[in-house]
Design a protein around this motif. Structure first.
Motif, PDB file in Angstrom:
ATOM      1  N   UNK A 142       8.271  28.811   6.084  1.00 13.99           N
ATOM      2  CA  UNK A 142       8.019  27.782   6.873  1.00 13.99           C
ATOM      3  C   UNK A 142       7.151  26.811   6.446  1.00 13.99           C
ATOM      4  N   UNK A 143       6.714  27.010   5.525  1.00 12.90           N
ATOM      5  CA  UNK A 143       5.648  25.877   4.680  1.00 12.90           C
ATOM      6  C   UNK A 143       6.451  24.868   4.112  1.00 12.90           C
ATOM      7  N   UNK A 144       5.808  24.047   3.410  1.00 11.72           N
ATOM      8  CA  UNK A 144       6.438  22.665   2.990  1.00 11.72           C
ATOM      9  C   UNK A 144       7.276  22.962   1.705  1.00 11.72           C
ATOM     10  N   UNK A 145       6.632  23.813   0.880  1.00  6.24           N
ATOM     11  CA  UNK A 145       7.258  24.153  -0.443  1.00  6.24           C
ATOM     12  C   UNK A 145       8.487  25.320   0.068  1.00  6.24           C
ATOM     13  N   UNK A 146       7.948  26.037   0.925  1.00  7.08           N
ATOM     14  CA  UNK A 146       8.912  27.324   1.131  1.00  7.08           C
ATOM     15  C   UNK A 146      10.018  26.847   1.827  1.00  7.08           C
ATOM     16  N   UNK A 147      10.111  25.857   2.792  1.00  5.28           N
ATOM     17  CA  UNK A 147      11.469  25.204   3.548  1.00  5.28           C
ATOM     18  C   UNK A 147      12.299  24.776   2.519  1.00  5.28           C
ATOM     19  N   UNK A 148      11.715  24.082   1.441  1.00  7.35           N
ATOM     20  CA  UNK A 148      12.684  23.540   0.364  1.00  7.35           C
ATOM     21  C   UNK A 148      13.251  24.600  -0.598  1.00  7.35           C
ATOM     22  N   UNK A 149      12.354  25.619  -0.772  1.00  5.78           N
ATOM     23  CA  UNK A 149      12.923  26.830  -1.238  1.00  5.78           C
ATOM     24  C   UNK A 149      14.032  27.367  -0.867  1.00  5.78           C
ATOM     25  N   UNK A 150      13.893  27.733   0.542  1.00 10.13           N
ATOM     26  CA  UNK A 150      14.888  28.256   1.429  1.00 10.13           C
ATOM     27  C   UNK A 150      16.497  27.533   1.251  1.00 10.13           C
ATOM     28  N   UNK A 151      16.079  25.934   1.445  1.00  8.52           N
ATOM     29  CA  UNK A 151      17.394  25.264   1.372  1.00  8.52           C
ATOM     30  C   UNK A 151      18.082  25.435   0.259  1.00  8.52           C
ATOM     31  N   UNK A 152      17.164  25.242  -0.890  1.00 13.78           N
ATOM     32  CA  UNK A 152      17.692  25.378  -2.428  1.00 13.78           C
ATOM     33  C   UNK A 152      18.746  26.734  -2.612  1.00 13.78           C
ATOM     34  N   UNK A 153      17.817  27.880  -2.178  1.00 15.66           N
ATOM     35  CA  UNK A 153      18.374  28.996  -2.393  1.00 15.66           C
ATOM     36  C   UNK A 153      19.619  29.536  -1.532  1.00 15.66           C
ATOM     37  N   UNK A 154      19.461  28.934  -0.579  1.00 15.41           N
ATOM     38  CA  UNK A 154      21.046  28.912   0.426  1.00 15.41           C
ATOM     39  C   UNK A 154      22.133  28.204  -0.329  1.00 15.41           C
ATOM     40  N   UNK A 155      21.713  26.940  -0.915  1.00 14.82           N
ATOM     41  CA  UNK A 155      22.840  26.242  -1.512  1.00 14.82           C
ATOM     42  C   UNK A 155      23.349  26.703  -3.069  1.00 14.82           C
ATOM     43  N   UNK A 156      22.383  27.581  -3.545  1.00 14.70           N
ATOM     44  CA  UNK A 156      22.776  28.133  -4.734  1.00 14.70           C
ATOM     45  C   UNK A 156      23.820  29.220  -4.677  1.00 14.70           C
ATOM     46  N   UNK A 157      25.084  28.889  -5.405  1.00 17.36           N
ATOM     47  CA  UNK A 157      26.322  29.859  -5.047  1.00 17.36           C
ATOM     48  C   UNK A 157      25.816  31.223  -5.846  1.00 17.36           C
ATOM     49  N   UNK A 158      24.871  31.180  -6.652  1.00 17.25           N
ATOM     50  CA  UNK A 158      24.665  32.419  -7.409  1.00 17.25           C
ATOM     51  C   UNK A 158      23.722  33.490  -6.507  1.00 17.25           C
ATOM     52  N   UNK A 159      23.055  33.115  -5.469  1.00 20.59           N
ATOM     53  CA  UNK A 159      22.062  33.712  -4.653  1.00 20.59           C
ATOM     54  C   UNK A 159      23.167  34.338  -3.751  1.00 20.59           C
ATOM     55  N   UNK A 160      23.108  35.553  -3.559  1.00 21.89           N
ATOM     56  CA  UNK A 160      23.658  36.333  -2.706  1.00 21.89           C
ATOM     57  C   UNK A 160      23.195  36.632  -1.268  1.00 21.89           C
ATOM     58  N   UNK A 161      21.948  36.622  -1.428  1.00 22.56           N
ATOM     59  CA  UNK A 161      21.157  36.842  -0.076  1.00 22.56           C
ATOM     60  C   UNK A 161      19.888  36.361  -0.365  1.00 22.56           C
ATOM     61  N   UNK A 162      19.240  35.772   0.761  1.00 20.12           N
ATOM     62  CA  UNK A 162      17.744  35.365   0.922  1.00 20.12           C
ATOM     63  C   UNK A 162      17.059  36.196   1.904  1.00 20.12           C
ATOM     64  N   UNK A 163      16.263  37.238   1.589  1.00 25.31           N
ATOM     65  CA  UNK A 163      15.384  37.732   2.511  1.00 25.31           C
ATOM     66  C   UNK A 163      13.957  36.979   2.799  1.00 25.31           C
ATOM     67  N   UNK A 164      13.846  36.614   3.989  1.00 26.17           N
ATOM     68  CA  UNK A 164      12.677  35.961   4.490  1.00 26.17           C
ATOM     69  C   UNK A 164      11.528  36.794   5.074  1.00 26.17           C
ATOM     70  N   UNK A 165      10.520  36.579   4.375  1.00 21.59           N
ATOM     71  CA  UNK A 165       9.296  37.445   5.114  1.00 21.59           C
ATOM     72  C   UNK A 165       8.739  36.373   6.145  1.00 21.59           C
ATOM     73  N   UNK A 166       8.477  36.927   7.495  1.00 23.64           N
ATOM     74  CA  UNK A 166       8.155  35.773   8.298  1.00 23.64           C
ATOM     75  C   UNK A 166       7.360  36.581   9.717  1.00 23.64           C
ATOM     76  N   UNK A 167       6.278  35.830  10.198  1.00 16.40           N
ATOM     77  CA  UNK A 167       5.452  36.382  11.236  1.00 16.40           C
ATOM     78  C   UNK A 167       6.513  36.127  12.492  1.00 16.40           C
ATOM     79  N   UNK A 168       7.229  35.283  12.487  1.00 13.89           N
ATOM     80  CA  UNK A 168       8.187  34.962  13.766  1.00 13.89           C
ATOM     81  C   UNK A 168       9.607  34.361  13.196  1.00 13.89           C
TER      82      UNK A 168
END
Length: 216
Positions: A13-39
């Motif tokens: 949910x942070x500045x860099x983390x949001x962009x990492x999430x967007x790029x990982x979701x768009x990466x066809x080689x990434x099958x799953x992104x597990x996101x550690x969150x407080x909420x």
């Protein structure tokens, strides 16, 4: 990296983390992104590829199975002002990232990709730089097959809160020497995700100048 991989992301949910999430979701080689969150994530950031792992960061060890991934991305970070004290800052910027790395390593993770800071040095007289440097040293000692450390200068991007220093830096960036110029959060995220794809063995430090040239 051409084979499918699973990723764990802390700080989504942070500045860099949001962009990492967007790029990982768009990466066809990434099958799953597990996101550690407080909420839970905002609805706009949810995706079938994203698995939300809502957790008390003080009790990470209770969920060791979440850390059974191939690549780990850590963009956790705060400020002393937001944290409220040096001890609270150290907990977020040092203790949590180190524990995440240790848990992931124990579950067989190959790569670790972390946001640090320009000037990180365990022997620095500046508290912020010293904590960042101590974390870097501790992560290197874990000997991941692949470790990427990003050392950005001032981060630029869409923040929820107003930061005067960032606004001043935007206006006068052309006066700042190249190695210290502000860098866009998306460039830092791209540097980390590109490093994970490359899967180079050993430790790689991405300095501010290299990050500012990262494709995204």
């Amino acid at each position: 990296m051409t084979t499918p991989y699973t990723a764990l992301l802390a700080g989504a949910t942070g500045l860099v983390g949001r962009e990492c999430l967007r790029l990982l979701v768009a990466d066809a080689a990434c099958a799953e992104v597990r996101v550690l969150l407080r909420r839970p994530l905002p609805a706009a950031d949810r995706h079938p590829k994203v698995r939300e792992c809502v957790v008390d960061f003080g009790r990470l060890a209770e969920h060791a199975e979440w850390f059974a991934v191939d690549e780990v991305f850590c963009a956790l970070g705060t400020t002393i002002k937001v944290a409220g004290s040096q001890a609270a800052f150290r907990r977020v910027d040092h203790d949590y990232p180190l524990q995440i790395a240790e848990l992931a390593q124990s579950q067989g993770a190959r790569g670790l990709h972390v946001v640090s800071a320009l000037g990180a040095n365990a022997r620095s007289s500046v508290f912020y730089n010293r904590v960042k440097g101590e974390l870097e040293d501790a992560l290197k000692a874990l000997r991941f097959a692949s470790l990427t450390i990003a050392q950005p200068s001032l981060l630029l991007g869409e923040r929820a809160e107003f930061r005067l220093g960032e606004e001043v830096a935007k206006r006068f960036a052309w006066l700042i020497p190249g190695p210290w110029r502000p860098v866009r959060a998306v460039q830092v995220a791209a540097g980390l995700v590109n490093a994970a794809r490359a899967a180079r063995p050993g430790v790689r430090v991405l300095g501010n100048t290299e990050l500012r040239s990262a494709a995204n």
